[in-house]
Design a protein around this motif. Structure first.
Motif, PDB file in Angstrom:
ATOM      1  N   LYS A  40       0.836  -1.207   0.000  1.00 55.93           N
ATOM      2  CA  LYS A  40       0.000   0.000   0.000  1.00 55.93           C
ATOM      3  C   LYS A  40       0.864   1.246   0.000  1.00 55.93           C
ATOM      4  CE  LYS A  40      -1.319   1.484   3.879  1.00 55.93           C
ATOM      5  NZ  LYS A  40      -1.896   1.537   5.234  1.00 55.93           N
ATOM      6  N   HIS A  41       1.871   1.296   0.858  1.00 56.72           N
ATOM      7  CA  HIS A  41       2.734   2.470   0.929  1.00 56.72           C
ATOM      8  C   HIS A  41       3.506   2.689  -0.369  1.00 56.72           C
ATOM      9  CE1 HIS A  41       2.540   4.197   4.988  1.00 56.72           C
ATOM     10  NE2 HIS A  41       2.177   2.989   5.380  1.00 56.72           N
ATOM     11  N   ARG A  74       2.227   2.060  -3.249  1.00 52.88           N
ATOM     12  CA  ARG A  74       1.193   2.273  -4.264  1.00 52.88           C
ATOM     13  C   ARG A  74       1.136   1.131  -5.273  1.00 52.88           C
ATOM     14  NH1 ARG A  74       2.211   8.694  -5.334  1.00 52.88           N
ATOM     15  NH2 ARG A  74       1.249   8.223  -7.344  1.00 52.88           N
ATOM     16  N   TRP A 114      -1.119  -1.222  -5.878  1.00 54.86           N
ATOM     17  CA  TRP A 114      -2.490  -1.521  -5.503  1.00 54.86           C
ATOM     18  C   TRP A 114      -2.882  -2.966  -5.767  1.00 54.86           C
ATOM     19  CZ3 TRP A 114      -2.341   2.450  -2.819  1.00 54.86           C
ATOM     20  CH2 TRP A 114      -2.124   3.741  -3.300  1.00 54.86           C
ATOM     21  N   TYR A 156      -7.291   5.099  -1.682  1.00 51.44           N
ATOM     22  CA  TYR A 156      -6.107   5.749  -2.228  1.00 51.44           C
ATOM     23  C   TYR A 156      -5.944   5.526  -3.725  1.00 51.44           C
ATOM     24  CZ  TYR A 156      -4.425   6.176   2.634  1.00 51.44           C
ATOM     25  OH  TYR A 156      -4.286   6.467   3.968  1.00 51.44           O
ATOM     26  N   GLU A 188       0.189   7.989   8.054  1.00 49.24           N
ATOM     27  CA  GLU A 188      -1.083   8.226   7.379  1.00 49.24           C
ATOM     28  C   GLU A 188      -2.026   9.068   8.224  1.00 49.24           C
ATOM     29  OE1 GLU A 188      -2.603   4.529   5.067  1.00 49.24           O
ATOM     30  OE2 GLU A 188      -1.040   3.851   6.461  1.00 49.24           O
ATOM     31  N   SER A 246       7.562   6.244   1.934  1.00 44.83           N
ATOM     32  CA  SER A 246       6.187   6.020   1.513  1.00 44.83           C
ATOM     33  C   SER A 246       5.868   6.869   0.291  1.00 44.83           C
ATOM     34  CB  SER A 246       5.223   6.386   2.647  1.00 44.83           C
ATOM     35  OG  SER A 246       3.873   6.256   2.210  1.00 44.83           O
ATOM     36  N   LEU A 250       2.682   7.524  -0.391  1.00 46.32           N
ATOM     37  CA  LEU A 250       1.311   7.943  -0.144  1.00 46.32           C
ATOM     38  C   LEU A 250       1.105   9.441   0.080  1.00 46.32           C
ATOM     39  CD1 LEU A 250       0.011   5.106   2.205  1.00 46.32           C
ATOM     40  CD2 LEU A 250      -0.376   5.355  -0.262  1.00 46.32           C
TER      41      LEU A 250
END
Length: 239
Positions: free
Chosen positions: A76-77, A79, A81, A111, A184, A216, A218
């Motif tokens: 997730k960090h 990206r 997905w 996200y 986050e 990250s 994000l």
């Protein structure tokens, strides 16, 4: 978000005391990954080294739950997905009541920004709450941020009002700055404060979130802004 125990293991390894996490996460009993209590993947994740965590996580057919979870959070960090979705699907396939996995699935959907995934994120957050009532306040923060991203400023303001004060107390007190796995929360709060016209707190939280997890990818998604100008470039104040 990451489980309390997973974060605690990482924090002990880093010799950092996290303090009480009553606002966002409850205890979850997890098995230690090795004799020292933390696998390489969990240690790397706790240090904010997301690429290394994903690389070192054991994700084979019989991988432990915490290894798959660490890999999903790392993906997730970064990206990634599809990789995150795959790992979370495996977790939920093994345990459909894993509230933390539902929460992470909601964040990945929120996200990613793919068409239609906002509804998926909302549904996943609802499933997380159904299985983990102790995550209610963290989910409220995520729902507020999702509402902001989707342009529902009234809902964003209402939801953020529910957690703003205890959230700030946690970020400035028990958690403090510098913990990668809490980045986050700083970043989402920054987006919401900026949208509310509170540039000072938004700038502080955005800087803290970026600094806590420099590896990250994000921040630019969460801050809804180009790099270098989160407070100025976010949407105008909520009405």
């Amino acid at each position: 978000m990451p489980s309390f125990e997973t974060l605690l293991i990482a924090a002990v390894v880093a010799a950092v005391a996290l303090g009480a996490l009553a606002l966002f996460a409850g205890l979850r009993t997890t098995s230690a990954s090795d004799a020292s209590g933390a696998s390489d993947a969990i240690r790397e994740l706790g240090g904010g080294h997301f690429a290394a965590a994903l690389e070192r996580a054991r994700t084979g057919p019989r991988a432990p739950r915490d290894e798959l979870y660490a890999a999903a959070v790392a993906a997730k960090h970064l990206r990634l997905w599809e990789r995150a979705d795959e790992l979370l699907a495996r977790l939920l396939g093994s345990d459909a009541g894993d509230g933390e996995a539902w929460l992470e699935r909601g964040l990945v959907a929120a996200y990613s920004g793919y068409p239609g995934r906002a509804a998926e994120a909302s549904s996943a957050f609802a499933r997380a709450l159904a299985h983990r009532a102790d995550l209610a306040e963290s989910l409220t923060l995520h729902r507020a941020w999702l509402a902001l991203r989707e342009g529902d400023r009234a809902a964003a303001r209402r939801l953020f009002d529910e957690v703003e004060t205890p959230l700030e107390n946690k970020l400035r007190g028990d958690l403090g700055e510098g913990e990668p796995l809490f980045a986050e929360w700083f970043l989402q709060a920054a987006a919401l404060w900026s949208a509310a016209g509170d540039g000072e707190r938004a700038a502080w939280a955005a800087a803290a979130g970026r600094a806590a997890a420099p590896e990250s990818r994000l921040p630019d998604i969460i801050l809804l802004a180009a790099p270098g100008g989160p407070a100025a470039d976010l949407p105008p104040p909520l009405q």
